[in-house]
Design a protein around this motif. Structure first.
Motif, PDB file in Angstrom:
ATOM      1  N   LEU A  98       8.858  70.587  29.105  1.00 38.16           N
ATOM      2  CA  LEU A  98       7.510  70.069  29.313  1.00 38.16           C
ATOM      3  C   LEU A  98       7.191  68.922  28.354  1.00 38.16           C
ATOM      4  CD1 LEU A  98       5.548  73.383  29.912  1.00 38.16           C
ATOM      5  CD2 LEU A  98       6.107  71.624  31.593  1.00 38.16           C
ATOM      6  N   LYS A  99       7.662  69.049  27.116  1.00 39.38           N
ATOM      7  CA  LYS A  99       7.444  67.978  26.133  1.00 39.38           C
ATOM      8  C   LYS A  99       8.175  66.707  26.556  1.00 39.38           C
ATOM      9  CE  LYS A  99       7.961  66.948  21.249  1.00 39.38           C
ATOM     10  NZ  LYS A  99       8.515  67.379  19.972  1.00 39.38           N
ATOM     11  N   THR A 100       9.386  66.866  27.057  1.00 37.32           N
ATOM     12  CA  THR A 100      10.151  65.717  27.534  1.00 37.32           C
ATOM     13  C   THR A 100       9.458  65.070  28.722  1.00 37.32           C
ATOM     14  OG1 THR A 100      12.196  66.741  26.799  1.00 37.32           O
ATOM     15  CG2 THR A 100      12.406  64.972  28.386  1.00 37.32           C
ATOM     16  N   GLU A 101       8.974  65.893  29.649  1.00 40.00           N
ATOM     17  CA  GLU A 101       8.285  65.366  30.829  1.00 40.00           C
ATOM     18  C   GLU A 101       6.988  64.669  30.446  1.00 40.00           C
ATOM     19  OE1 GLU A 101       7.732  68.357  33.764  1.00 40.00           O
ATOM     20  OE2 GLU A 101       9.848  68.394  34.333  1.00 40.00           O
ATOM     21  N   ALA A 102       6.315  65.151  29.407  1.00 35.17           N
ATOM     22  CA  ALA A 102       5.053  64.535  28.989  1.00 35.17           C
ATOM     23  C   ALA A 102       5.273  63.116  28.474  1.00 35.17           C
ATOM     24  CB  ALA A 102       4.383  65.389  27.922  1.00 35.17           C
ATOM     25  N   MET A 104       7.460  61.072  29.693  1.00 34.26           N
ATOM     26  CA  MET A 104       7.924  60.240  30.801  1.00 34.26           C
ATOM     27  C   MET A 104       6.764  59.488  31.441  1.00 34.26           C
ATOM     28  SD  MET A 104      10.346  62.429  33.221  1.00 34.26           S
ATOM     29  CE  MET A 104      11.541  63.551  32.670  1.00 34.26           C
ATOM     30  N   PRO A 105       7.037  58.308  32.010  1.00 34.27           N
ATOM     31  CA  PRO A 105       6.025  57.650  32.831  1.00 34.27           C
ATOM     32  C   PRO A 105       5.724  58.493  34.074  1.00 34.27           C
ATOM     33  CG  PRO A 105       7.834  56.157  32.332  1.00 34.27           C
ATOM     34  CD  PRO A 105       8.228  57.513  31.848  1.00 34.27           C
ATOM     35  N   ALA A 106       4.558  58.274  34.677  1.00 30.65           N
ATOM     36  CA  ALA A 106       4.119  59.081  35.818  1.00 30.65           C
ATOM     37  C   ALA A 106       5.100  59.007  36.982  1.00 30.65           C
ATOM     38  CB  ALA A 106       2.731  58.639  36.267  1.00 30.65           C
ATOM     39  N   ALA A 107       5.652  57.819  37.247  1.00 30.13           N
ATOM     40  CA  ALA A 107       6.593  57.666  38.359  1.00 30.13           C
ATOM     41  C   ALA A 107       7.857  58.490  38.126  1.00 30.13           C
ATOM     42  CB  ALA A 107       6.954  56.197  38.547  1.00 30.13           C
ATOM     43  N   GLU A 108       8.344  58.520  36.909  1.00 30.91           N
ATOM     44  CA  GLU A 108       9.538  59.306  36.584  1.00 30.91           C
ATOM     45  C   GLU A 108       9.252  60.806  36.710  1.00 30.91           C
ATOM     46  OE1 GLU A 108      12.743  58.604  35.768  1.00 30.91           O
ATOM     47  OE2 GLU A 108      12.313  56.533  36.312  1.00 30.91           O
ATOM     48  N   ARG A 109       8.057  61.240  36.267  1.00 28.18           N
ATOM     49  CA  ARG A 109       7.686  62.649  36.390  1.00 28.18           C
ATOM     50  C   ARG A 109       7.654  63.070  37.855  1.00 28.18           C
ATOM     51  NH1 ARG A 109       3.838  62.026  32.150  1.00 28.18           N
ATOM     52  NH2 ARG A 109       2.264  61.533  33.694  1.00 28.18           N
ATOM     53  N   GLU A 110       7.095  62.208  38.695  1.00 29.09           N
ATOM     54  CA  GLU A 110       7.003  62.515  40.122  1.00 29.09           C
ATOM     55  C   GLU A 110       8.395  62.598  40.738  1.00 29.09           C
ATOM     56  OE1 GLU A 110       5.208  63.512  43.684  1.00 29.09           O
ATOM     57  OE2 GLU A 110       4.383  63.432  41.666  1.00 29.09           O
ATOM     58  N   ARG A 111       9.285  61.673  40.358  1.00 36.01           N
ATOM     59  CA  ARG A 111      10.659  61.675  40.865  1.00 36.01           C
ATOM     60  C   ARG A 111      11.386  62.954  40.437  1.00 36.01           C
ATOM     61  NH1 ARG A 111      13.800  56.932  38.839  1.00 36.01           N
ATOM     62  NH2 ARG A 111      12.161  55.822  39.913  1.00 36.01           N
ATOM     63  N   ALA A 112      11.202  63.369  39.185  1.00 39.75           N
ATOM     64  CA  ALA A 112      11.835  64.598  38.688  1.00 39.75           C
ATOM     65  C   ALA A 112      11.305  65.819  39.432  1.00 39.75           C
ATOM     66  CB  ALA A 112      11.595  64.750  37.184  1.00 39.75           C
ATOM     67  N   ARG A 113       9.983  65.842  39.702  1.00 34.26           N
ATOM     68  CA  ARG A 113       9.401  66.964  40.431  1.00 34.26           C
ATOM     69  C   ARG A 113       9.960  67.049  41.851  1.00 34.26           C
ATOM     70  NH1 ARG A 113       5.640  68.209  43.991  1.00 34.26           N
ATOM     71  NH2 ARG A 113       5.023  66.066  44.366  1.00 34.26           N
ATOM     72  N   ILE A 114      10.128  65.899  42.500  1.00 37.56           N
ATOM     73  CA  ILE A 114      10.676  65.861  43.865  1.00 37.56           C
ATOM     74  C   ILE A 114      12.132  66.321  43.861  1.00 37.56           C
ATOM     75  CG2 ILE A 114      11.322  64.317  45.749  1.00 37.56           C
ATOM     76  CD1 ILE A 114       8.721  62.762  45.105  1.00 37.56           C
ATOM     77  N   GLU A 115      12.900  65.902  42.841  1.00 38.60           N
ATOM     78  CA  GLU A 115      14.314  66.311  42.756  1.00 38.60           C
ATOM     79  C   GLU A 115      14.445  67.820  42.577  1.00 38.60           C
ATOM     80  OE1 GLU A 115      16.203  64.124  39.669  1.00 38.60           O
ATOM     81  OE2 GLU A 115      16.190  62.245  40.796  1.00 38.60           O
ATOM     82  N   GLN A 116      13.503  68.444  41.856  1.00 38.98           N
ATOM     83  CA  GLN A 116      13.558  69.889  41.651  1.00 38.98           C
ATOM     84  C   GLN A 116      13.286  70.654  42.938  1.00 38.98           C
ATOM     85  OE1 GLN A 116      10.884  70.768  38.488  1.00 38.98           O
ATOM     86  NE2 GLN A 116      12.361  70.214  36.886  1.00 38.98           N
TER      87      GLN A 116
END
Length: 117
Positions: A98-102, A104-116
């Motif tokens: 969660l700290k790593t995701e925080a 991240m830029p918003a676009a990267e967070r969204e991409r990571a969420r979609i990949e999961q």
């Protein structure tokens, strides 16, 4: 000739796709003063599964150039820095993710969420 194997700490993760930044610490001794000092060097390491997070100790092996600066591939994860035996709880791992995701830029967070998914 055997390939180079380095051990260090992940300092940046999740900012680049399949890549982490690893810092290797080297203790040297001054030739005249005979005093020890620490030097740090950063390397880009290929993480094919994007599973590493900040604070993890890893071992990486030299390989062919994968990009302009990426010359190492992940060999194994040795656990987190504070762990004595290299084991860590699922809660601690989730907090680090969660700290790593925080960071991240918003676009990267969204991409990571979609990949999961």
């Amino acid at each position: 000739m055997p390939s180079t194997i380095i051990t260090g700490l992940v300092t940046k993760a999740g900012l680049m796709a399949k890549t982490v930044t690893m810092t290797v610490e080297k203790v040297k001794m001054h030739p005249k003063l005979l005093k020890t000092y620490v030097r740090h060097k950063k390397y880009l390491v290929h993480d094919p599964e994007n599973k590493l997070s900040v604070g993890e100790r890893i071992r990486a092996q030299a390989c062919r150039p994968l990009s302009a600066r990426k010359r190492f591939v992940l060999l194994e994860s040795l656990g987190f820095r504070g762990d004595a035996q290299g084991s860590h709880s699922a809660e601690a791992e989730e907090l680090r993710r969660l700290k790593t995701e925080a960071s991240m830029p918003a676009a990267e967070r969204e991409r990571a969420r979609i990949e999961q998914l």
